[in-house]
Design a protein around this motif. Structure first.
Motif, PDB file in Angstrom:
ATOM      1  N   PHE A 116       0.832  -1.195   0.000  1.00 52.67           N
ATOM      2  CA  PHE A 116       0.000   0.000   0.000  1.00 52.67           C
ATOM      3  C   PHE A 116       0.865   1.242   0.000  1.00 52.67           C
ATOM      4  O   PHE A 116       2.032   1.217   0.383  1.00 52.67           O
ATOM      5  CB  PHE A 116      -1.014  -0.011   1.141  1.00 52.67           C
ATOM      6  CG  PHE A 116      -0.469   0.367   2.490  1.00 52.67           C
ATOM      7  CD1 PHE A 116      -0.555   1.667   2.941  1.00 52.67           C
ATOM      8  CD2 PHE A 116       0.097  -0.588   3.322  1.00 52.67           C
ATOM      9  CE1 PHE A 116      -0.070   2.029   4.186  1.00 52.67           C
ATOM     10  CE2 PHE A 116       0.576  -0.245   4.571  1.00 52.67           C
ATOM     11  CZ  PHE A 116       0.499   1.057   5.008  1.00 52.67           C
ATOM     12  N   VAL A 117       0.265   2.304  -0.477  1.00 52.06           N
ATOM     13  CA  VAL A 117       0.944   3.583  -0.647  1.00 52.06           C
ATOM     14  C   VAL A 117       0.211   4.623   0.184  1.00 52.06           C
ATOM     15  O   VAL A 117      -1.023   4.688   0.159  1.00 52.06           O
ATOM     16  CB  VAL A 117       0.938   4.011  -2.129  1.00 52.06           C
ATOM     17  CG1 VAL A 117       1.610   5.374  -2.297  1.00 52.06           C
ATOM     18  CG2 VAL A 117       1.612   2.962  -3.007  1.00 52.06           C
ATOM     19  N   MET A 118       0.959   5.439   0.905  1.00 51.16           N
ATOM     20  CA  MET A 118       0.320   6.492   1.683  1.00 51.16           C
ATOM     21  C   MET A 118       1.311   7.627   1.901  1.00 51.16           C
ATOM     22  O   MET A 118       2.428   7.405   2.371  1.00 51.16           O
ATOM     23  CB  MET A 118      -0.164   5.958   3.019  1.00 51.16           C
ATOM     24  CG  MET A 118      -1.031   6.939   3.793  1.00 51.16           C
ATOM     25  SD  MET A 118      -1.980   6.093   5.080  1.00 51.16           S
ATOM     26  CE  MET A 118      -2.908   7.495   5.728  1.00 51.16           C
ATOM     27  N   SER A 119       0.913   8.825   1.531  1.00 52.11           N
ATOM     28  CA  SER A 119       1.774   9.970   1.801  1.00 52.11           C
ATOM     29  C   SER A 119       1.784  10.255   3.301  1.00 52.11           C
ATOM     30  O   SER A 119       0.869   9.886   4.034  1.00 52.11           O
ATOM     31  CB  SER A 119       1.313  11.194   1.008  1.00 52.11           C
ATOM     32  OG  SER A 119      -0.083  11.354   1.053  1.00 52.11           O
ATOM     33  N   LEU A 120       2.836  10.928   3.751  1.00 52.39           N
ATOM     34  CA  LEU A 120       3.082  11.119   5.182  1.00 52.39           C
ATOM     35  C   LEU A 120       2.357  12.352   5.721  1.00 52.39           C
ATOM     36  O   LEU A 120       1.897  13.201   4.957  1.00 52.39           O
ATOM     37  CB  LEU A 120       4.592  11.232   5.403  1.00 52.39           C
ATOM     38  CG  LEU A 120       5.345   9.907   5.157  1.00 52.39           C
ATOM     39  CD1 LEU A 120       6.832  10.159   4.929  1.00 52.39           C
ATOM     40  CD2 LEU A 120       5.126   8.930   6.315  1.00 52.39           C
TER      41      LEU A 120
END
Length: 327
Positions: A116-120
């Motif tokens: 999964f991808v998630m910006s901080l």
């Protein structure tokens, strides 16, 4: 936030990028302490929620891809000690070459190789994302929602791929908003959806289990009627997509809801937690799915063992079992 379904990102590609990215780490790609602290805590939340609420082993973690305003970071199997950062110069892209927006983004694959991808948080704050939970609190729930999708990949991913190919659904259109995107401008469909959604929330909040079952059976009949009316002919394939995405999104929202009522999530009362998870209720599959899973959780003990092991135990089947209606 951006929510999309992505094709498989090969684990070998992730690992090869990590192996060759050590030099890039020296170019200033060091995650800020605030972002790192949030990510560590959010992944720890998964360890607790997976066991407590879903009854599943939280390990192994999926591959994690995160980004801030300078760098994209890859963490194979969620390992901080193997994290590699690569400068993106304002144009972040995944190792397979697909570009990401530099802003709030969160999504998970639904395939056999899951990540999964998630910006901080620093990115979400820069975009002025608002929440009564605070930015990090909101993101805690989003991460739990998305990381859980990686655990559903073995059940839902291959089926979604087959259905998409068989019905000519493009990769860009194959996402949890696809039914809403297709029928959202149809006033009759919207009315049917809203009645069904409201019945499910009413059933979940009913004063007794008997009343919850009664209203839940009415909601199930409304669901079946909606699908029979609108998903016909060349549009019949939407039945399966509707059932899959109500299940996946509903379970993701329910997990966030449970987290917010726990000590780790702020010990919110049920009303406040529900309001924060629903936000504006604009995503149909998330909102109705949440209502459905709240009712299923109330009436069907140990539903998790079915939902994570049998691909046939999706939204309609779970609702029928919870309300005592034959499938």
């Amino acid at each position: 936030m951006t929510r999309t379904r992505s094709p498989i990102l090969a684990l070998g590609l992730l690992l090869s990028t990590a192996c060759t990215g050590a030099a890039a780490q020296e170019d200033g790609c060091v995650m800020t302490q605030g972002d790192r602290t949030w990510l560590k805590g959010a992944l720890d939340n998964w360890q607790v929620s997976a066991q407590r609420d879903l009854g599943i082993d939280p390990d192994p973690l999926p591959d994690v891809v995160t980004l801030d305003d300078r760098c994209l970071y890859i963490m194979p199997a969620g390992r901080f000690d193997r994290m590699v950062g690569t400068p993106h110069e304002g144009h972040p892209s995944l190792p397979d070459g697909r570009e990401l927006p530099l802003g709030p983004v969160s999504f998970a694959t639904g395939s056999a190789t899951d990540y999964f991808v998630m910006s901080l948080p620093s990115v979400w704050r820069a975009a002025n994302v608002q929440s009564g939970l605070g930015v990090e609190g909101l993101m805690d729930g989003v991460l739990l929602h998305e990381i859980m999708h990686t655990r559903q990949g073995g059940l839902a991913g291959p089926l979604l791929d087959r259905l998409g190919r068989a019905n000519g659904v493009s990769e860009d259109d194959l996402n949890d908003d696809m039914v809403q995107n297709r029928f959202g401008d149809d006033a009759a469909y919207r009315a049917a959806y809203e009645r069904e959604r409201d019945l499910l929330f009413a059933a979940a909040a009913a004063p007794s289990d008997a009343e919850a079952r009664r209203i839940g059976r009415e909601a199930l009949a409304a669901m079946r009627d909606r699908r029979a009316r609108f998903f016909t002919g060349k549009r019949r394939f939407y039945r399966a997509f509707d059932d899959i995405f109500l299940t996946m999104e509903g379970m993701g929202q329910w997990l966030a809801y449970r987290h917010y009522m726990s000590a780790r999530g702020g010990s919110l009362d049920a009303e406040t937690a529900l309001r924060e998870v629903r936000r504006d209720g604009s995503q149909w599959s998330q909102d109705e799915g949440l209502a459905l899973m709240l009712l299923v959780d109330r009436l069907l003990p140990n539903w998790q063992t079915r939902a994570f092991r049998d691909p046939q135990w999706r939204a309609e089947a779970l609702l029928a079992a919870a309300t005592g209606v034959r499938r």
